[in-house]
Design a protein around this motif. Structure first.
Motif, PDB file in Angstrom:
ATOM      1  N   VAL A  87      -9.647 -22.991  15.266  1.00  0.00           N
ATOM      2  CA  VAL A  87      -8.876 -23.978  14.498  1.00  0.00           C
ATOM      3  C   VAL A  87      -8.875 -25.329  15.219  1.00  0.00           C
ATOM      4  O   VAL A  87      -9.084 -26.384  14.606  1.00  0.00           O
ATOM      5  N   MET A  88      -8.669 -25.306  16.547  1.00  0.00           N
ATOM      6  CA  MET A  88      -8.658 -26.563  17.306  1.00  0.00           C
ATOM      7  C   MET A  88     -10.041 -27.216  17.318  1.00  0.00           C
ATOM      8  O   MET A  88     -10.162 -28.439  17.249  1.00  0.00           O
ATOM      9  N   ALA A  89     -11.095 -26.409  17.370  1.00  0.00           N
ATOM     10  CA  ALA A  89     -12.447 -26.965  17.321  1.00  0.00           C
ATOM     11  C   ALA A  89     -12.707 -27.607  15.964  1.00  0.00           C
ATOM     12  O   ALA A  89     -13.390 -28.633  15.873  1.00  0.00           O
ATOM     13  N   THR A  90     -12.149 -27.029  14.916  1.00  0.00           N
ATOM     14  CA  THR A  90     -12.292 -27.604  13.575  1.00  0.00           C
ATOM     15  C   THR A  90     -11.611 -28.960  13.497  1.00  0.00           C
ATOM     16  O   THR A  90     -12.173 -29.923  12.964  1.00  0.00           O
ATOM     17  N   PHE A  91     -10.392 -29.048  14.042  1.00  0.00           N
ATOM     18  CA  PHE A  91      -9.686 -30.332  14.031  1.00  0.00           C
ATOM     19  C   PHE A  91     -10.420 -31.370  14.872  1.00  0.00           C
ATOM     20  O   PHE A  91     -10.465 -32.548  14.518  1.00  0.00           O
ATOM     21  N   THR A  92     -10.997 -30.940  15.978  1.00  0.00           N
ATOM     22  CA  THR A  92     -11.768 -31.868  16.804  1.00  0.00           C
ATOM     23  C   THR A  92     -12.997 -32.352  16.043  1.00  0.00           C
ATOM     24  O   THR A  92     -13.342 -33.533  16.086  1.00  0.00           O
ATOM     25  N   ILE A 127      -5.489 -37.256  18.743  1.00  0.00           N
ATOM     26  CA  ILE A 127      -5.577 -35.904  18.171  1.00  0.00           C
ATOM     27  C   ILE A 127      -6.855 -35.208  18.637  1.00  0.00           C
ATOM     28  O   ILE A 127      -6.831 -34.034  19.025  1.00  0.00           O
ATOM     29  N   CYS A 128      -7.967 -35.931  18.624  1.00  0.00           N
ATOM     30  CA  CYS A 128      -9.232 -35.342  19.076  1.00  0.00           C
ATOM     31  C   CYS A 128      -9.183 -34.991  20.560  1.00  0.00           C
ATOM     32  O   CYS A 128      -9.721 -33.961  20.975  1.00  0.00           O
ATOM     33  N   LEU A 129      -8.530 -35.818  21.346  1.00  0.00           N
ATOM     34  CA  LEU A 129      -8.418 -35.538  22.777  1.00  0.00           C
ATOM     35  C   LEU A 129      -7.626 -34.258  23.028  1.00  0.00           C
ATOM     36  O   LEU A 129      -8.055 -33.382  23.774  1.00  0.00           O
TER      37      LEU A 129
END
Length: 167
Positions: A91-96, A151-153
């Motif tokens: 999920v975090m990789a998707t947001f990144t 957010i990406c960081l």
């Protein structure tokens, strides 16, 4: 004082061109070159790929292939906590990954802001301060860029940390 004695032995130097033209030298060179460049000896695609198979000198195309393991068999060794962390990492990789399209949308908006100065002047009227209006628009975009970057960081740090932990 007497002059220094000159050597009576004559040194012979070999001409490099003559050495290169010797057939034995050329044969050795071509043999070495032929072994060093598998591409030049590859008759077809499989022969060419044969030289790059896992650097195993005992490789044979007739070897049995290793049995493939499904993803579910691999995940059977992980704990429920690790499975949950992997889902969170995905999920975090998707947001990144969604940060790049968001950044491109913001970049397009900032370019539109600069290219539509005539529209901004018409909206503001003749009495309004054009630079103040342009500054407020660009400040909004800069804040949006900073939010997307933050957010990406954070999401990038989280997903890399999780996948480093879970392996």
């Amino acid at each position: 004082m007497s002059p220094p004695k000159q050597s009576t032995t004559k040194t012979t130097t070999t001409n490099p061109t003559k050495t290169l033209l010797k057939s034995s030298y050329l044969e050795q060179y071509n043999a070495i070159r032929g072994n060093a460049l598998p591409l030049s000896r590859a008759a077809n695609h499989d022969d060419f790929l044969h030289y790059f198979r896992c650097a195993n000198p005992k490789y044979s195309p007739n070897q049995k292939q290793v049995a493939k393991v499904s993803i579910w068999a691999l995940l059977s060794y992980s704990t429920p906590q690790e499975k949950a962390l992997m889902v969170l990492g995905i999920v975090m990789a998707t947001f990144t990954g969604l940060g790049i399209p968001a950044w491109l949308i913001l970049l397009a908006r900032s370019l539109d802001t600069f290219s539509s100065l005539a529209t901004i002047i018409a909206k503001a009227g003749e009495n309004a301060d054009l630079f103040a209006l342009l500054r407020t628009e660009l400040n909004k975009l800069c804040i949006a860029f900073a939010i997307v970057g933050g957010i990406c960081l954070v999401t990038g740090f989280i997903y890399v940390s999780i996948w480093t932990y879970t392996g």
